[in-house]
Design a protein around this motif. Structure first.
Motif, PDB file in Angstrom:
ATOM      1  N   THR A  35       0.792   9.162   9.151  1.00  0.00           N
ATOM      2  CA  THR A  35       2.173   9.541   9.727  1.00  0.00           C
ATOM      3  C   THR A  35       2.994   9.937   8.439  1.00  0.00           C
ATOM      4  O   THR A  35       3.712  11.119   8.698  1.00  0.00           O
ATOM      5  N   ASP A  36       3.030   9.452   7.278  1.00  0.00           N
ATOM      6  CA  ASP A  36       3.896  10.064   6.115  1.00  0.00           C
ATOM      7  C   ASP A  36       3.434  11.434   5.710  1.00  0.00           C
ATOM      8  O   ASP A  36       4.325  12.339   5.481  1.00  0.00           O
ATOM      9  N   HIS A  37       2.074  11.676   5.974  1.00  0.00           N
ATOM     10  CA  HIS A  37       1.770  13.102   5.627  1.00  0.00           C
ATOM     11  C   HIS A  37       2.528  13.981   6.471  1.00  0.00           C
ATOM     12  O   HIS A  37       2.799  15.125   6.182  1.00  0.00           O
ATOM     13  N   LEU A  38       2.347  13.631   7.912  1.00  0.00           N
ATOM     14  CA  LEU A  38       2.940  14.433   8.953  1.00  0.00           C
ATOM     15  C   LEU A  38       4.573  14.848   8.430  1.00  0.00           C
ATOM     16  O   LEU A  38       5.277  15.875   9.080  1.00  0.00           O
ATOM     17  N   ASP A  39       5.284  13.887   7.858  1.00  0.00           N
ATOM     18  CA  ASP A  39       6.453  13.816   7.393  1.00  0.00           C
ATOM     19  C   ASP A  39       6.654  14.669   5.964  1.00  0.00           C
ATOM     20  O   ASP A  39       7.542  14.713   5.429  1.00  0.00           O
ATOM     21  N   GLY A  40       5.588  15.078   5.503  1.00  0.00           N
ATOM     22  CA  GLY A  40       5.593  15.803   4.237  1.00  0.00           C
ATOM     23  C   GLY A  40       5.869  14.712   2.876  1.00  0.00           C
ATOM     24  O   GLY A  40       6.047  15.049   1.812  1.00  0.00           O
ATOM     25  N   THR A  41       5.432  13.512   3.295  1.00  0.00           N
ATOM     26  CA  THR A  41       5.519  12.117   2.160  1.00  0.00           C
ATOM     27  C   THR A  41       4.052  12.040   1.805  1.00  0.00           C
ATOM     28  O   THR A  41       3.149  11.867   2.761  1.00  0.00           O
ATOM     29  N   LEU A  42       3.887  11.760   0.511  1.00  0.00           N
ATOM     30  CA  LEU A  42       2.602  11.378   0.017  1.00  0.00           C
ATOM     31  C   LEU A  42       2.555   9.950  -0.628  1.00  0.00           C
ATOM     32  O   LEU A  42       3.874   9.380  -0.922  1.00  0.00           O
ATOM     33  N   PHE A  43       1.670   9.242  -0.792  1.00  0.00           N
ATOM     34  CA  PHE A  43       1.370   7.794  -1.120  1.00  0.00           C
ATOM     35  C   PHE A  43       2.205   7.695  -2.560  1.00  0.00           C
ATOM     36  O   PHE A  43       2.551   6.927  -2.724  1.00  0.00           O
ATOM     37  N   ILE A  44       2.077   8.827  -3.231  1.00  0.00           N
ATOM     38  CA  ILE A  44       2.701   8.559  -4.729  1.00  0.00           C
ATOM     39  C   ILE A  44       4.269   8.594  -4.633  1.00  0.00           C
ATOM     40  O   ILE A  44       4.788   8.103  -5.587  1.00  0.00           O
ATOM     41  N   ASP A  45       4.848   9.078  -3.519  1.00  0.00           N
ATOM     42  CA  ASP A  45       6.271   8.793  -3.435  1.00  0.00           C
ATOM     43  C   ASP A  45       6.620   7.551  -3.105  1.00  0.00           C
ATOM     44  O   ASP A  45       7.515   7.138  -3.217  1.00  0.00           O
ATOM     45  N   ARG A  46       5.590   6.620  -2.885  1.00  0.00           N
ATOM     46  CA  ARG A  46       5.961   5.259  -2.190  1.00  0.00           C
ATOM     47  C   ARG A  46       5.318   4.217  -3.304  1.00  0.00           C
ATOM     48  O   ARG A  46       5.684   2.910  -3.214  1.00  0.00           O
ATOM     49  N   VAL A  47       4.627   4.542  -4.366  1.00  0.00           N
ATOM     50  CA  VAL A  47       4.391   3.629  -5.493  1.00  0.00           C
ATOM     51  C   VAL A  47       5.297   3.289  -6.267  1.00  0.00           C
ATOM     52  O   VAL A  47       6.308   4.026  -6.285  1.00  0.00           O
ATOM     53  N   GLU A 103       1.384  -5.483   0.279  1.00  0.00           N
ATOM     54  CA  GLU A 103       1.145  -4.522  -0.729  1.00  0.00           C
ATOM     55  C   GLU A 103      -0.400  -4.055  -0.927  1.00  0.00           C
ATOM     56  O   GLU A 103      -1.157  -4.963  -0.667  1.00  0.00           O
ATOM     57  N   GLY A 104      -0.846  -2.873  -1.068  1.00  0.00           N
ATOM     58  CA  GLY A 104      -2.022  -2.705  -0.986  1.00  0.00           C
ATOM     59  C   GLY A 104      -2.543  -1.384  -1.480  1.00  0.00           C
ATOM     60  O   GLY A 104      -1.663  -0.470  -1.967  1.00  0.00           O
ATOM     61  N   SER A 105      -3.572  -1.309  -2.181  1.00  0.00           N
ATOM     62  CA  SER A 105      -3.994   0.187  -3.030  1.00  0.00           C
ATOM     63  C   SER A 105      -4.537   1.234  -2.156  1.00  0.00           C
ATOM     64  O   SER A 105      -5.358   0.981  -0.927  1.00  0.00           O
ATOM     65  N   GLU A 106      -3.673   2.360  -2.163  1.00  0.00           N
ATOM     66  CA  GLU A 106      -3.844   3.581  -1.429  1.00  0.00           C
ATOM     67  C   GLU A 106      -4.526   4.726  -2.491  1.00  0.00           C
ATOM     68  O   GLU A 106      -4.171   4.678  -3.609  1.00  0.00           O
ATOM     69  N   GLY A 107      -5.466   5.729  -1.673  1.00  0.00           N
ATOM     70  CA  GLY A 107      -5.649   6.855  -2.211  1.00  0.00           C
ATOM     71  C   GLY A 107      -5.562   7.830  -1.314  1.00  0.00           C
ATOM     72  O   GLY A 107      -5.005   7.510  -0.149  1.00  0.00           O
ATOM     73  N   CYS A 108      -6.007   9.094  -1.665  1.00  0.00           N
ATOM     74  CA  CYS A 108      -5.782   9.868  -0.570  1.00  0.00           C
ATOM     75  C   CYS A 108      -6.647  11.290  -1.045  1.00  0.00           C
ATOM     76  O   CYS A 108      -6.935  11.402  -2.124  1.00  0.00           O
ATOM     77  N   PRO A 122      -0.630   1.066  -5.721  1.00  0.00           N
ATOM     78  CA  PRO A 122      -0.074   0.291  -4.823  1.00  0.00           C
ATOM     79  C   PRO A 122       1.070   0.618  -3.847  1.00  0.00           C
ATOM     80  O   PRO A 122       1.948   1.059  -4.530  1.00  0.00           O
ATOM     81  N   VAL A 123       0.821   0.360  -2.723  1.00  0.00           N
ATOM     82  CA  VAL A 123       1.983   1.049  -1.691  1.00  0.00           C
ATOM     83  C   VAL A 123       2.240  -0.290  -0.750  1.00  0.00           C
ATOM     84  O   VAL A 123       1.378  -1.319  -0.206  1.00  0.00           O
ATOM     85  N   VAL A 124       3.581  -0.425  -0.240  1.00  0.00           N
ATOM     86  CA  VAL A 124       3.926  -1.699   0.272  1.00  0.00           C
ATOM     87  C   VAL A 124       4.085  -1.084   1.720  1.00  0.00           C
ATOM     88  O   VAL A 124       4.688  -0.020   2.068  1.00  0.00           O
ATOM     89  N   ARG A 125       3.549  -1.627   2.742  1.00  0.00           N
ATOM     90  CA  ARG A 125       3.477  -0.954   4.157  1.00  0.00           C
ATOM     91  C   ARG A 125       3.860  -2.281   5.122  1.00  0.00           C
ATOM     92  O   ARG A 125       3.679  -3.496   4.750  1.00  0.00           O
ATOM     93  N   LYS A 126       3.979  -1.927   6.420  1.00  0.00           N
ATOM     94  CA  LYS A 126       4.116  -2.983   7.475  1.00  0.00           C
ATOM     95  C   LYS A 126       2.720  -3.564   7.609  1.00  0.00           C
ATOM     96  O   LYS A 126       1.831  -2.794   7.750  1.00  0.00           O
ATOM     97  N   THR A 127       2.633  -4.693   7.778  1.00  0.00           N
ATOM     98  CA  THR A 127       1.298  -5.277   8.267  1.00  0.00           C
ATOM     99  C   THR A 127       1.141  -4.958   9.838  1.00  0.00           C
ATOM    100  O   THR A 127      -0.258  -5.124  10.317  1.00  0.00           O
ATOM    101  N   SER A 128       2.161  -5.040  10.653  1.00  0.00           N
ATOM    102  CA  SER A 128       1.915  -4.797  12.247  1.00  0.00           C
ATOM    103  C   SER A 128       3.036  -3.625  12.642  1.00  0.00           C
ATOM    104  O   SER A 128       4.010  -3.927  12.283  1.00  0.00           O
ATOM    105  N   ILE A 129       2.459  -2.621  13.327  1.00  0.00           N
ATOM    106  CA  ILE A 129       3.080  -1.622  13.753  1.00  0.00           C
ATOM    107  C   ILE A 129       3.019  -1.302  15.298  1.00  0.00           C
ATOM    108  O   ILE A 129       1.795  -1.608  15.889  1.00  0.00           O
TER     109      ILE A 129
END
Length: 195
Positions: free
Chosen positions: A137-149, A88-93, A102-109
């Motif tokens: 990449t989320d942006h390109l799919d129309g997803t914002l970080f607020i959708d993942r908090v 989990e890490g803090s994200e902005g946009c 706070p958004v949970v992401r993969k640590t390695s891709i």
């Protein structure tokens, strides 16, 4: 065309971007402008949707430093092939200035994409570079970080999101921002030209 960073809830931010089929001088100029805007707004990544373009393209520089051009990356038609681990890490946009969560992401891709010269990119990203790639990449799919908090945190952002919505609505009413239909027509025309 002069690009600018658009703000939530602009419809292009929810548009699923289309793969680019060709790169030309105009697109290269757009990429240069995107990098300039990213630094101007003190960002470390910027997706095409965020400058009202419907293309699967984003730019990054995890250092955020315009004096470190060796850290700049341009990703065309990016794909996340697989991921491992989570953190989990803090994200902005840049399209939601002042908001963080706070958004949970993969640590390695493992990612695949193309650069501006048409060279294939196939590599492993970790840490901040991996987080930025996933966010953009989320942006390109129309997803914002607020959708993942988490829902509990999203509730705390509600008032600020409403302020963005009211501001956008008033700008459309005053004609400072085009209507949703005008935006959709423009996006369709841009897609026809390059995708």
């Amino acid at each position: 065309m002069a690009l600018k960073v658009i703000h939530y809830p602009h419809p292009t931010l929810r548009h699923v971007s289309r793969p680019l089929m060709r790169v030309d001088a105009e697109l290269r100029a757009m990429v240069d402008e995107m990098l300039e805007l990213m630094y101007e707004h003190e960002g470390i990544g910027l997706a095409a949707n965020q400058v009202d373009l419907p293309y699967r393209l984003f730019v990054t520089n995890p250092t955020g430093d315009p004096d470190s051009p060796e850290s700049e990356r341009v990703f065309l038609n990016p794909v996340i092939v697989r991921g491992a681990g989570t953190a989990e890490g803090s994200e902005g946009c840049l399209s939601l200035p002042g908001l963080y969560g706070p958004v949970v992401r993969k640590t390695s891709i493992r990612v695949q994409a193309y650069d501006l010269a048409g060279n294939e990119i196939d590599e492993e990203l970790t840490g901040l570079a991996a987080r930025v790639f996933q966010h953009e990449t989320d942006h390109l799919d129309g997803t914002l970080f607020i959708d993942r908090v988490p829902p509990s945190h999203k509730a705390s952002l509600r008032d600020e999101l409403e302020e963005f919505e009211i501001d956008f609505s008033s700008k459309q009413e005053s004609g400072d921002v085009p209507s949703d239909k005008s935006i959709a027509d423009r996006i369709a025309e841009l897609e026809r030209l390059r995708t």
